[in-house]
Scaffold this motif. Structure first.
Motif, PDB file in Angstrom:
ATOM      1  N   GLU A   1      -7.490  -5.316  -1.038  1.00  0.00           N
ATOM      2  CA  GLU A   1      -6.668  -4.785  -2.128  1.00  0.00           C
ATOM      3  C   GLU A   1      -6.412  -3.299  -1.912  1.00  0.00           C
ATOM      4  N   PRO A   2      -5.215  -2.793  -2.272  1.00  0.00           N
ATOM      5  CA  PRO A   2      -5.008  -1.344  -2.252  1.00  0.00           C
ATOM      6  C   PRO A   2      -5.841  -0.687  -3.337  1.00  0.00           C
ATOM      7  N   LEU A   3      -5.885   0.624  -3.357  1.00  0.00           N
ATOM      8  CA  LEU A   3      -6.641   1.340  -4.383  1.00  0.00           C
ATOM      9  C   LEU A   3      -6.091   0.996  -5.776  1.00  0.00           C
ATOM     10  N   PRO A   4      -6.948   1.004  -6.797  1.00  0.00           N
ATOM     11  CA  PRO A   4      -6.511   0.559  -8.131  1.00  0.00           C
ATOM     12  C   PRO A   4      -5.427   1.438  -8.757  1.00  0.00           C
ATOM     13  N   GLN A   5      -5.386   2.706  -8.357  1.00  0.00           N
ATOM     14  CA  GLN A   5      -4.302   3.584  -8.791  1.00  0.00           C
ATOM     15  C   GLN A   5      -3.638   4.167  -7.550  1.00  0.00           C
ATOM     16  N   ALA A   6      -2.347   4.452  -7.649  1.00  0.00           N
ATOM     17  CA  ALA A   6      -1.636   5.025  -6.507  1.00  0.00           C
ATOM     18  C   ALA A   6      -2.228   6.398  -6.198  1.00  0.00           C
TER      19      ALA A   6
ATOM     20  N   TYR B   1       0.804  -1.227   0.000  1.00  0.00           N
ATOM     21  CA  TYR B   1       0.000   0.000   0.000  1.00  0.00           C
ATOM     22  C   TYR B   1       0.833   1.272   0.000  1.00  0.00           C
ATOM     23  N   TRP B   2       2.152   1.169   0.213  1.00  0.00           N
ATOM     24  CA  TRP B   2       3.000   2.357   0.325  1.00  0.00           C
ATOM     25  C   TRP B   2       4.000   2.455  -0.826  1.00  0.00           C
ATOM     26  N   GLY B   3       4.273   1.304  -1.485  1.00  0.00           N
ATOM     27  CA  GLY B   3       5.328   1.300  -2.494  1.00  0.00           C
ATOM     28  C   GLY B   3       6.708   1.263  -1.869  1.00  0.00           C
ATOM     29  N   HIS B   4       6.765   1.177  -0.563  1.00  0.00           N
ATOM     30  CA  HIS B   4       7.994   1.040   0.214  1.00  0.00           C
ATOM     31  C   HIS B   4       7.778  -0.034   1.279  1.00  0.00           C
ATOM     32  N   ALA B   5       8.824  -0.803   1.555  1.00  0.00           N
ATOM     33  CA  ALA B   5       8.773  -1.770   2.638  1.00  0.00           C
ATOM     34  C   ALA B   5       9.370  -1.142   3.892  1.00  0.00           C
ATOM     35  N   ASN B   6       8.596  -1.104   4.964  1.00  0.00           N
ATOM     36  CA  ASN B   6       9.107  -0.609   6.240  1.00  0.00           C
ATOM     37  C   ASN B   6       9.747  -1.777   6.981  1.00  0.00           C
ATOM     38  N   VAL B   7      11.061  -1.729   7.134  1.00  0.00           N
ATOM     39  CA  VAL B   7      11.831  -2.886   7.599  1.00  0.00           C
ATOM     40  C   VAL B   7      12.426  -2.601   8.976  1.00  0.00           C
ATOM     41  N   SER B   8      12.090  -3.446   9.959  1.00  0.00           N
ATOM     42  CA  SER B   8      12.628  -3.319  11.309  1.00  0.00           C
ATOM     43  C   SER B   8      12.144  -4.514  12.120  1.00  0.00           C
ATOM     44  N   ASP B   9      12.746  -4.724  13.296  1.00  0.00           N
ATOM     45  CA  ASP B   9      12.161  -5.693  14.231  1.00  0.00           C
ATOM     46  C   ASP B   9      11.169  -5.003  15.161  1.00  0.00           C
TER      47      ASP B   9
END
Length: 269
Positions: free
Chosen positions: A255-260, A147-155
């Motif tokens: 599902e995320p929105l069909p367009q960003a 949903y963001w186009g970025h992966a938020n990575v952490s523990d």
């Protein structure tokens, strides 16, 4: 009358009163004020201010965030944003943004050399989901990538680093920070450094996610504090609503929105 119609009536009713508009103006100038601070600035009795703030809160124009024993009042731009989306067409938007930019530039020239403080940004949305589902959506790298186009990575442990990593396979990190507080599934506080490769010339901003469950829904409040300038405030003011709309769609429909959604405003959070 539909729920949407009743909500719109409440917004316009709240905005019709000049005292309530003045309260919103004072919060726009300095967000996150206590009742006492608002009364002092407006020379208004506490009972009268409380009644007006209750109307604004019911309309969704003001949200209250508890910090210790204090109740801090924040301007919530979401309802006004939704009004704009309803009545401003995509063709009108570029022209209106140009007019607004000209006005802001003129106001900046008229200001003194001392920069005005940048207010905190607060956004509230309601999601048909459990608190655990919302928490997972905020912290799971695969879900944030959807949903963001970025992966938020952490523990996601207090003190741990986190990265806002592009999901296009490039591995580029656009935002970094540290986890300040982590209380699953209701509270997450992170620092937000949007220029990770630049020399540290300022304190990073601070983002708080507050997840408040109520029966079948949750209220998600996102507070972004310690912003360095108006440019960043403008960027997140367009970016956060787009990201959270996509998150809401993913949790409620699968599902995320069909367009960003950020492509509509020209800003990517």
């Amino acid at each position: 009358m539909s729920l949407e119609g009743k909500a719109m009536d409440a917004i316009f009713k709240a905005l019709a009163d000049p005292t309530r508009r003045l309260l919103l103006d004072r919060l726009r100038e300095h967000d996150g004020q206590t009742l006492g601070e608002l009364c002092e600035r407006l020379d208004m009795a506490r009972q009268s201010a409380t009644q007006h703030l209750d109307v604004l809160q019911r309309a969704g124009l003001v949200t209250v965030v508890r910090r210790g024993r204090e109740r801090l009042h924040y301007l919530n731009p979401a309802p006004v944003h939704e009004i704009g989306e309803r009545w401003i067409s995509a063709f009108d938007r570029p022209r209106l943004e140009t007019i607004s930019a000209i006005r802001h530039q003129a106001e900046e020239y008229a200001m003194t050399e001392r920069p005005a403080p940048v207010p905190s940004y607060v956004y509230v949305t309601y999601i048909r989901a459990s608190a655990d589902q919302v928490w997972r959506a905020l912290t799971d790298a695969d879900l944030t990538a959807r949903y963001w186009g970025h992966a938020n990575v952490s523990d996601w442990q207090a003190g741990s680093p986190w990265e806002h990593r592009r999901a296009d396979g490039s591995g580029v990190v656009d935002v970094t920070g540290r986890v300040v507080e982590s209380e699953p599934p209701t509270r997450l506080v992170i620092t937000f450094e949007d220029a990770p490769d630049a020399a540290a010339t300022r304190e990073p901003s601070l983002v708080t996610f507050l997840v408040e469950p109520h029966e079948d829904i949750v209220r998600l409040t996102v507070t972004h504090e310690n912003l360095p300038n108006q440019e960043m405030l403008g960027g997140i003011s367009r970016g956060w609503p787009a990201v959270l709309a996509n998150l809401k769609s993913l949790l409620e429909t699968g599902e995320p929105l069909p367009q960003a959604p950020w492509e509509m405003s020209g800003e990517h959070a």
